[in-house]
Structures are given as structure tokens and as C-alpha cells.
Design an enzyme around this catalytic site. Sequence first.
Site, PDB file in Angstrom:
ATOM      1  N   GLY A  93       3.469   0.697   5.316  1.00 10.67           N
ATOM      2  CA  GLY A  93       2.182   0.204   4.835  1.00 10.67           C
ATOM      3  C   GLY A  93       1.049   0.435   5.808  1.00 10.67           C
ATOM      4  N   HIS A 179       2.387   4.835  15.407  1.00  9.45           N
ATOM      5  CA  HIS A 179       3.771   4.578  15.023  1.00  9.45           C
ATOM      6  C   HIS A 179       4.658   4.398  16.254  1.00  9.45           C
ATOM      7  CE1 HIS A 179       3.031   5.066  10.848  1.00  9.45           C
ATOM      8  NE2 HIS A 179       2.922   6.377  10.841  1.00  9.45           N
ATOM      9  N   SER A 208      10.855   5.369   0.719  1.00  5.07           N
ATOM     10  CA  SER A 208       9.513   5.939   0.855  1.00  5.07           C
ATOM     11  C   SER A 208       9.497   7.098   1.847  1.00  5.07           C
ATOM     12  CB  SER A 208       8.536   4.847   1.306  1.00  5.07           C
ATOM     13  OG  SER A 208       7.231   5.361   1.442  1.00  5.07           O
ATOM     14  N   SER A 298      -7.270  -1.999  -2.928  1.00  7.25           N
ATOM     15  CA  SER A 298      -6.156  -2.016  -3.877  1.00  7.25           C
ATOM     16  C   SER A 298      -5.577  -0.615  -4.035  1.00  7.25           C
ATOM     17  CB  SER A 298      -6.621  -2.533  -5.235  1.00  7.25           C
ATOM     18  OG  SER A 298      -7.545  -1.628  -5.824  1.00  7.25           O
TER      19      SER A 298
END
Length: 340
Positions: A93, A179, A208, A298
Amino acid sequence: MAVDTFGSVRQFCSATLVDKTRQVLQSSHEAHVVKGDEMEALRKDFTGYKENMVRLTPDRWLFPGRYLHFADKLSSFKWRESDVVVMTYPKCGTTWTQEIVWTMRNNPDLDNPSATDSPNDRVPFFDWDMFLPGNIPKGSPFLAMSPAFTKLCPDADPNDGIYLQLAEATPDPRTIKTHLPFSLLDSSLLEKAKVVYVVRNPKAVAVSNHHHSRLFLDINFQGSLDKFVKYFIDDNLVYGPYWAHVKEAWERRMHPNLHLVFYEDLKANILGELRRLDTFLGTHLTDTQLARIAEYTSFAQMKARESKAVYSFANQEVLKKEGGFFRRGNSWLSILRLIY
């Protein structure tokens, strides 16, 4: 276009192969070149991997060989008190969270003209350079993807890191994405900056990441989901191990400058999570502003704003059949049920 572009990437990367079998890094990790059967298997299943890979000990972190060119610069990066770092293991995410954080800090009334800039120009992915070629010429599509680098770093050499140098040059307040785990960053990070760490169900992460690794040609995974999950569980994916990554954040969870976010909570109660973030970031936004930001970030609106430039580096067949970077599609559970 993608084939020609990646042909040039492979040519440039061939000159950057690690010629040392062992290297001690500033972070105190020891890097070893992946060789033999392990490298052979990686190249067979991840056909986009054209250069050597390296393992870092302890914890067996796995990275492209070009990581060594940036490792000490990344681990000694100078953090500022106004910085907010969005840190995740891949596919947890990150893009959603960085857009939320940047908007809360820089665009609370949704009227900042910079909001139309590339997400990675506004929130530099400062460890991304290890995935770029080792000789970036003028006119490279990688430079075209970051107008902010040319603007903020006009005299800089892109081969010293487009996104690393962009992160250094970005004016306050900076939001930076990574990351990398805590152990590969400067130990002063939490004393100087704030970190938003996002955790996601590992089953969803694996599904994913499997799609992402099949979609983009610089990875180009060729195997089944079963095989990919085994790579995930065995700690043989780039930026892995997942478990060590999350453990490092969890061990720091009580630090006042660390905010843990669970991806599933963001989906289930976005306004509640935005209020928690508002308190942590000190942005003091109203309920009306938070509601507008929730709508602005969104899935539907972010997908509508998505740049298609990145798909010149994608497997067009996978893109057409299974979707791109933003795909609501089936949940990880329904995908697994379809397969098993």
C-alpha cells in the site's frame, strides 16, 4: 518501445556487474554476490534480472547488484526534522499511503498545482536508482519520467542516482518513500524524522507482488503463483525477507516518531485512519478536509489520475488481461480460491 528500452538497459547494466564477491557496507552488513545454482534459478524465473544479485548478512536481504553503488549513500542519508518517511515492504500500500501523506501535508485543500506532478517527483522513491541502468544518457526515458530531477538538480549526474539526489534536493517539508528496512538506513532516522510504516497481510502481499513481478519487464517473472509464493516464503524476493522487514518495524512500534498503519484498516475505516495520521503528523485538519482527502485518494480517483508512461516498461499481454498497477479486481482470497 519497451523491448528497445530494456535492450539498452541490459547493455548498460552489463558494465555494472559486481566484481567483488564480498563487501562490508557502512551499515555493517556484509554483501556477497549471488552465484551458482541460486543465481541460475533467479535468472531462469525472473528473466528481467540481467545483472548479478547480492545478499546482505545478517538476515539475507536480497538486492540487484547496483544496490552496492548506492548502499552507503542510502544508509548515511541526512534526515531532517520536518521529514516524513513512508516505509513499506513492496506491495503493502505504498503508493496509496504516500499520496495520503503528501496530500495531508502539502495539499489539504486540494488546490496545490504540484499535485499534478508525478507521485515519485513529489515523494521521491529514494532507493529506486538501484533498478535503473548504470549509464543513463541524455534523452533517456528514465530522465523523462522525472522532470523534477532536471529542475531541482540541473547540474547533477543522473548516474549518481536520480531519485536519491532528488530526495536530497526536495524542499521542506519532504515526504520520502522507501522499501528499505530500518537496519539499512541511518540509525538517527527515528530521532530526526517521522516514519509511517505500512503492514499488509502477507497473503495479499504475495498475490499482489506476483502480479507486479509478471507485469514489469525489468522483473518479468515466468512462473506460477505457487512458485512465486515459495520464493516469498523462502526469502528469495528482492527487498526480502518480508518477515525480518516487518519485525524491525514492530520492535520500534513504541517510538513516538513511528506510526504503524495496517493496510486492511485503511480499507475498512479510512476516515478513522486519517484521523490517526492527522494526530501523528500534526497537520490539524478538519473533518471536512479529511473527508475530501479520503475521496481524493480513493482507488477510483487515483486510478483516474494514473500516468500511463510507466506501462511502456510493461508486459503488454499481462497488462491487457490482468490489469496494471491499480487494479481492484478480486481480493487475494478470491484469487486463491479461483486457483485452488
